[in-house]
Design an enzyme around this catalytic site. Structure first.
Site, PDB file in Angstrom:
ATOM      1  N   LEU A 134       8.197  11.408 -14.686  1.00  0.00           N
ATOM      2  CA  LEU A 134       7.250  10.581 -15.424  1.00  0.00           C
ATOM      3  C   LEU A 134       7.083  11.183 -16.814  1.00  0.00           C
ATOM      4  O   LEU A 134       7.090  12.405 -16.972  1.00  0.00           O
ATOM      5  CB  LEU A 134       5.881  10.524 -14.722  1.00  0.00           C
ATOM      6  CG  LEU A 134       5.793   9.839 -13.360  1.00  0.00           C
ATOM      7  CD1 LEU A 134       4.374   9.958 -12.808  1.00  0.00           C
ATOM      8  CD2 LEU A 134       6.207   8.374 -13.442  1.00  0.00           C
ATOM      9  N   ASP A 135       6.901  10.331 -17.801  1.00  0.00           N
ATOM     10  CA  ASP A 135       6.609  10.820 -19.142  1.00  0.00           C
ATOM     11  C   ASP A 135       5.267  11.543 -19.149  1.00  0.00           C
ATOM     12  O   ASP A 135       4.420  11.339 -18.267  1.00  0.00           O
ATOM     13  CB  ASP A 135       6.561   9.657 -20.136  1.00  0.00           C
ATOM     14  CG  ASP A 135       7.903   8.965 -20.289  1.00  0.00           C
ATOM     15  OD1 ASP A 135       8.933   9.637 -20.124  1.00  0.00           O
ATOM     16  OD2 ASP A 135       7.915   7.750 -20.568  1.00  0.00           O
ATOM     17  N   ARG A 136       5.068  12.351 -20.164  1.00  0.00           N
ATOM     18  CA  ARG A 136       3.866  13.177 -20.268  1.00  0.00           C
ATOM     19  C   ARG A 136       2.583  12.363 -20.083  1.00  0.00           C
ATOM     20  O   ARG A 136       1.659  12.781 -19.388  1.00  0.00           O
ATOM     21  CB  ARG A 136       3.852  13.876 -21.633  1.00  0.00           C
ATOM     22  CG  ARG A 136       2.584  14.670 -21.903  1.00  0.00           C
ATOM     23  CD  ARG A 136       2.657  15.395 -23.224  1.00  0.00           C
ATOM     24  NE  ARG A 136       1.495  16.252 -23.416  1.00  0.00           N
ATOM     25  CZ  ARG A 136       1.533  17.424 -24.043  1.00  0.00           C
ATOM     26  NH1 ARG A 136       2.670  17.855 -24.554  1.00  0.00           N
ATOM     27  NH2 ARG A 136       0.435  18.155 -24.167  1.00  0.00           N
TER      28      ARG A 136
END
Length: 305
Positions: A134-136
């Protein structure tokens, strides 16, 4: 981390070598060699070599042991929201503003640091293996493997698209009721981070979406999304491509009037357990900073967002 697995040998497996049997159960060559070299493979209590053939009625014992933790992941007392845990894996609900892996400028604030601290407090060595990404600033469900065997099986399942994910996103405007976005994605010119729809040089990317509700007062839609492919920033790029970018997305739609981050959440995971084969289903409700999209009335889809 220690895990002991016992495999009774039935008639269908008699005659297989230990290596053939373990590979049929998802063991990678690396895990087999590592376990063999540590003396972790026995048959009926006697140490065994991998070319040895198995007989019906025997019991193969696999002793997995890791005595050292990931050297580059420093334990940090960060929140770790555990949705599920057993001897083989964890499912966690990642908050916003938390990278997955330590990197330059992010040595102590990642999910890896939080997991390392969790196991340090238990006195258990832990090698960090996160399966999906997952992105930040994307919230929601992630799988962490607890040992090498579950790690290699789950990684293969992920590569073969056997881990099914559903995302919830808030999108600008009134999204069509449902649809599929088939648009190749590649790197944007002169950027190591940005992605764009690139019909000529991009890789295949396919996203299925369904509008769950529309808020006319905010001119925003709550959308369910399922991916056939897993390209970097796929949902964010595809939704912008069809004219419905995610509010708060600093790369593709930096409008912070409604969200301070991209309005994207990993809501559901469905997969088979890597060791038992049991069907696993997990959901994580919308985080607080996305719940403004919900109406006060009952959800017409009957879902718990």
């Amino acid at each position: 981390m220690i895990r002991d697995l016992y495999y009774p040998i039935g008639p269908e497996d008699a005659g297989l070598t230990i290596e053939q049997f373990l590979k049929s159960r998802g063991c990678s060559k690396h895990v087999i060699i590592q376990t063999r070299d540590a003396g972790g493979i026995t048959v009926d209590g006697a140490h065994a070599i991998t070319p040895q053939r198995l007989n019906q009625g025997e019991t193969l014992h696999l002793h997995l042991e890791e005595s050292e933790s990931s050297p580059g992941v420093v334990p940090s007392p960060l929140p770790l929201s555990i949705v599920y845990e057993d001897e083989d894996l964890l499912v966690v609900n990642k908050p916003a503003d938390m990278p997955i892996h330590p990197s330059q400028g992010n040595f102590y604030n990642t999910l890896g640091n939080a997991a390392a601290y969790y196991f340090q407090q238990k006195g258990i060595p832990y090698v960090y293996r996160v399966i999906n990404r997952l992105d930040r600033d994307t919230t929601g469900l992630l799988i962490l493997a607890k040992h090498g065997l579950s790690g290699c099986i789950l990684s293969r399942m992920s590569a073969e698209r056997q881990i099914h994910r559903e995302y919830l996103a808030i999108a600008s405007g009134k999204v069509e009721e449902s649809g599929t976005i088939e648009a190749p994605i590649g790197r944007a010119a002169q950027s190591a981070i940005l992605r764009c729809v690139d019909p000529e040089h991009g890789d295949r990317a396919c996203t299925h979406y369904r509008r769950l509700l529309y808020r006319e007062d905010f001119d925003c839609s709550l959308v369910s999304l399922k991916l056939e492919t897993g390209r970097t920033h796929q949902i964010r790029v595809h939704m912008k491509h069809i004219g419905h970018p995610l509010p708060g997305d600093f790369l593709y739609h930096p409008d912070y009037s409604q969200m301070k981050r991209q309005a994207l959440h990993s809501h559901r995971l469905d997969f088979s357990h890597p060791i038992t084969g049991e069907e696993m289903h997990f959901t994580a409700p919308l985080p607080e900073d996305m719940r403004w999209i919900l109406t006060s009335s009952a959800d017409p889809w009957g879902n718990d967002f």
